[in-house]
Design an enzyme around this catalytic site. Sequence first.
Site, PDB file in Angstrom:
ATOM      1  NE  ARG A 129      -3.753   0.964   2.058  1.00  0.00           N
ATOM      2  CZ  ARG A 129      -4.945   1.197   2.616  1.00  0.00           C
ATOM      3  NH1 ARG A 129      -5.049   2.019   3.643  1.00  0.00           N
ATOM      4  NH2 ARG A 129      -6.020   0.609   2.158  1.00  0.00           N
ATOM      5  CG  HIS A 152      -8.406   0.543  -2.565  1.00  0.00           C
ATOM      6  ND1 HIS A 152      -7.682  -0.552  -2.125  1.00  0.00           N
ATOM      7  CD2 HIS A 152      -9.019   1.044  -1.464  1.00  0.00           C
ATOM      8  CE1 HIS A 152      -7.865  -0.692  -0.820  1.00  0.00           C
ATOM      9  NE2 HIS A 152      -8.659   0.253  -0.397  1.00  0.00           N
ATOM     10  CD  GLN A 164     -13.085  -0.712  -0.308  1.00  0.00           C
ATOM     11  OE1 GLN A 164     -12.278  -0.630   0.612  1.00  0.00           O
ATOM     12  NE2 GLN A 164     -14.362  -1.025  -0.104  1.00  0.00           N
ATOM     13  CG  ASP A 206     -12.849   7.608  -1.107  1.00  0.00           C
ATOM     14  OD1 ASP A 206     -12.724   7.471   0.128  1.00  0.00           O
ATOM     15  OD2 ASP A 206     -11.880   7.534  -1.904  1.00  0.00           O
ATOM     16  CB  CYS A 255     -13.745   2.502   0.251  1.00  0.00           C
ATOM     17  SG  CYS A 255     -13.253   4.230   0.188  1.00  0.00           S
ATOM     18  NE  ARG A 291     -11.094  -4.049   1.096  1.00  0.00           N
ATOM     19  CZ  ARG A 291     -10.125  -3.207   1.487  1.00  0.00           C
ATOM     20  NH1 ARG A 291     -10.421  -2.169   2.237  1.00  0.00           N
ATOM     21  NH2 ARG A 291      -8.872  -3.371   1.091  1.00  0.00           N
TER      22      ARG A 291
HETATM   23  N1  NVA Z   1      -9.332   7.601  -1.568  1.00  0.00           N
HETATM   24  C1  NVA Z   1      -9.024   7.135  -0.247  1.00  0.00           C
HETATM   25  C2  NVA Z   1      -9.380   5.692  -0.102  1.00  0.00           C
HETATM   26  C3  NVA Z   1      -9.159   5.127   1.273  1.00  0.00           C
HETATM   27  C4  NVA Z   1      -9.519   3.677   1.388  1.00  0.00           C
HETATM   28  C5  NVA Z   1      -7.547   7.370   0.029  1.00  0.00           C
HETATM   29  O1  NVA Z   1      -6.727   7.092  -0.854  1.00  0.00           O
HETATM   30  O2  NVA Z   1      -7.222   7.855   1.109  1.00  0.00           O
HETATM   31  N1   CP Z   2     -11.111   0.961   2.772  1.00  0.00           N
HETATM   32  C1   CP Z   2      -9.838   0.841   3.175  1.00  0.00           C
HETATM   33  O1   CP Z   2      -8.932   0.553   2.415  1.00  0.00           O
HETATM   34  O2   CP Z   2      -9.670   1.028   4.512  1.00  0.00           O
HETATM   35  P1   CP Z   2      -8.275   1.152   5.266  1.00  0.00           P
HETATM   36  O3   CP Z   2      -7.621   2.430   4.785  1.00  0.00           O
HETATM   37  O4   CP Z   2      -8.636   1.205   6.718  1.00  0.00           O
HETATM   38  O5   CP Z   2      -7.439  -0.040   4.935  1.00  0.00           O
END
Ligand code: NVA
Ligand code: CP
Length: 327
Positions: A106, A133, A136, A229, A270, A315
């Site tokens: 990540r 993602h 997700q 989101d 998400c 998830r």
């Molecule tokens: N768009 C958000 C998704 C988090 C799961 C981010 O990248 O922070």
């Molecule tokens: N939706 C998601 O990816 O959550 P986290 O950032 O908590 O992993």
Amino acid sequence: MNLKGRHFLKLLDFTPEEILYLVDLADELKDKKKKGIPTLHHTGKNIALIFEKTSTRTRCSFEVAANDLGMHSTFLDPSASQIGKKESIADTARVLGRIYDGIEYRGFDQSIVDDLAKYAGVPVWNGLTNQFHPTQVLADIMTIREKFGYLKGIKMTYMGDARYNMGNSLMVVCAKMGMHFTACTSREYFPAEDIVARCREIAKETGATITLTEDVDAGTKGADVIYTDVWVSMGEPDEIWAQRIKDLSPYQVTKEVMANAGEKAIFMHCLPAFHDLNTTIGKDIAEKFGITEMEVTDEVFESEQSVVFDEAENRMHTIKAVMDATL
Ligand code: NVA
Ligand code: CP
């Protein structure tokens, strides 16, 4: 269907049949978990979890899923490893590939997870990049199928920043699965033209449609799924909050939006979500800008239509399916 040895970097790399296979496998693994049937398919294997951004759901899902499959996992946070600072991605990949059976990443640019995959020699799974993602949206379509019984023909409307990881990934999965995707947001937040063009090509084969609109009434009318989101994603600077609030407030998911959607419409996110003042950032924004809710109102978030915690649970089942299938 054989996905052994494959990377899981973005859904553009997978056929609709392969995606469906992963969701079917997730259903099966979920059923077994509920019944207490063990799924120790990978006993003795080890996986590395690299997180350059924070996480609750993704990290916990990988750790629990690994454990349920009989594997051990090592968590690497940015402060605790040499990645990027003292050691390149290519070198890190070659080291971890000698020690582990699979690697989750990540972080920031998609090119980083692509590089890891190029050099690791073991399956690499994308746990979120700026652009995609994919684990997700696998959980999202699993949840949609649980609620509606089918995917093809489902109308999904995404509101908010549609240019980032969630907007891109949802548009791709809708194109692949023959679903109707609408990005309902201000023009500057429409997904990039190249990915829209690619999805429209895929849509020709699958019966999907891709619509971009600034009109909330038209964009949400009759939708089966309303998805949003956060307005500012991880890694983006705090200074952009003011602009985002101004630009995206008209695209907040409210009860009026849900009422305009289809009769059986569900709300998805998400997570994490800013729907009340029970977070430090939420409180901070309230003090600075005088708003108590952001991308979704608390009323919608807590309503019967909201399936966000089913989505969060899924998830784990879908991440387990991805690892089970690729290892
Ligand atoms: N768009 C958000 C998704 C988090 C799961 C981010 O990248 O922070
Ligand atoms: N939706 C998601 O990816 O959550 P986290 O950032 O908590 O992993």
